[in-house]
Design a protein around this motif. Structure first.
Motif, PDB file in Angstrom:
ATOM      1  N   LEU A  15       0.532  -0.882  -0.053  1.00  0.00           N
ATOM      2  CA  LEU A  15      -0.011   0.375  -0.371  1.00  0.00           C
ATOM      3  C   LEU A  15       0.756   1.782   0.323  1.00  0.00           C
ATOM      4  O   LEU A  15       0.289   2.273  -0.790  1.00  0.00           O
ATOM      5  CB  LEU A  15      -1.534  -0.407   1.372  1.00  0.00           C
ATOM      6  CG  LEU A  15      -1.820  -1.320   1.106  1.00  0.00           C
ATOM      7  CD1 LEU A  15      -2.881  -1.205   2.657  1.00  0.00           C
ATOM      8  CD2 LEU A  15      -2.601  -0.897   0.220  1.00  0.00           C
ATOM      9  N   ALA A  16       2.016   1.592   0.964  1.00  0.00           N
ATOM     10  CA  ALA A  16       2.927   2.535   0.821  1.00  0.00           C
ATOM     11  C   ALA A  16       3.820   2.731  -0.973  1.00  0.00           C
ATOM     12  O   ALA A  16       3.882   3.449  -1.094  1.00  0.00           O
ATOM     13  CB  ALA A  16       3.718   2.234   1.726  1.00  0.00           C
ATOM     14  N   LEU A  17       3.977   1.623  -1.146  1.00  0.00           N
ATOM     15  CA  LEU A  17       4.549   1.918  -2.521  1.00  0.00           C
ATOM     16  C   LEU A  17       4.100   1.920  -3.520  1.00  0.00           C
ATOM     17  O   LEU A  17       3.745   2.997  -4.648  1.00  0.00           O
ATOM     18  CB  LEU A  17       5.093   0.002  -3.130  1.00  0.00           C
ATOM     19  CG  LEU A  17       6.111   0.408  -4.116  1.00  0.00           C
ATOM     20  CD1 LEU A  17       7.375   0.432  -3.958  1.00  0.00           C
ATOM     21  CD2 LEU A  17       6.479  -1.307  -4.239  1.00  0.00           C
ATOM     22  N   LYS A  18       2.547   1.744  -3.286  1.00  0.00           N
ATOM     23  CA  LYS A  18       1.400   2.289  -4.041  1.00  0.00           C
ATOM     24  C   LYS A  18       1.000   3.825  -4.019  1.00  0.00           C
ATOM     25  O   LYS A  18       1.138   4.531  -5.360  1.00  0.00           O
ATOM     26  CB  LYS A  18      -0.135   1.449  -4.293  1.00  0.00           C
ATOM     27  CG  LYS A  18      -0.296  -0.229  -4.733  1.00  0.00           C
ATOM     28  CD  LYS A  18      -1.056  -0.586  -4.669  1.00  0.00           C
ATOM     29  CE  LYS A  18      -1.875  -0.211  -5.540  1.00  0.00           C
ATOM     30  NZ  LYS A  18      -3.703  -1.106  -5.713  1.00  0.00           N
ATOM     31  N   ALA A  19       0.727   4.117  -2.825  1.00  0.00           N
ATOM     32  CA  ALA A  19       1.167   5.451  -2.560  1.00  0.00           C
ATOM     33  C   ALA A  19       1.931   6.130  -2.746  1.00  0.00           C
ATOM     34  O   ALA A  19       1.875   7.594  -3.420  1.00  0.00           O
ATOM     35  CB  ALA A  19       0.360   5.628  -0.899  1.00  0.00           C
TER      36      ALA A  19
END
Length: 95
Positions: free
Chosen positions: A67-71
């Motif tokens: 999720l952090a990578l996608k953000a």
């Protein structure tokens, strides 16, 4: 009135009729307004940092990392799109 005076008067009137026509001076058009150069703010040129990978010990940690990578990717794409739009519309006059 004598004939000489009458001829002089007619001659003066004829000469006055041959006077040059008044000159019409046309002002040049006003200069075009200067184009405003768009500047891209520094914040739009810096993407969010990629999250540190580290050791993933659980599914929850893996999901948070993803999720952090996608953000971070979404942030970078949004800023790149903003900069691309500024460059694409550079020189267009607004309302």
């Amino acid at each position: 009135m004598t004939r000489a005076a009458l001829l002089l008067l007619i001659g003066l009137l004829a000469l006055a009729g041959c006077a040059a026509a008044p000159q019409v001076v046309v002002a040049p058009p006003p200069p075009a307004p200067p184009l405003l150069r768009q500047t891209i703010p520094d914040s739009a040129l810096r993407c969010a940092a990629e999250p540190a990978g580290g050791k993933v010990r659980s599914d929850r940690q893996a999901a948070r990392y993803i999720l952090a990578l996608k953000a971070a990717g979404r942030d970078c794409r949004a800023k790149l799109g903003f900069a691309r739009d500024l460059i694409a519309h550079e020189g267009e006059q607004g309302p």
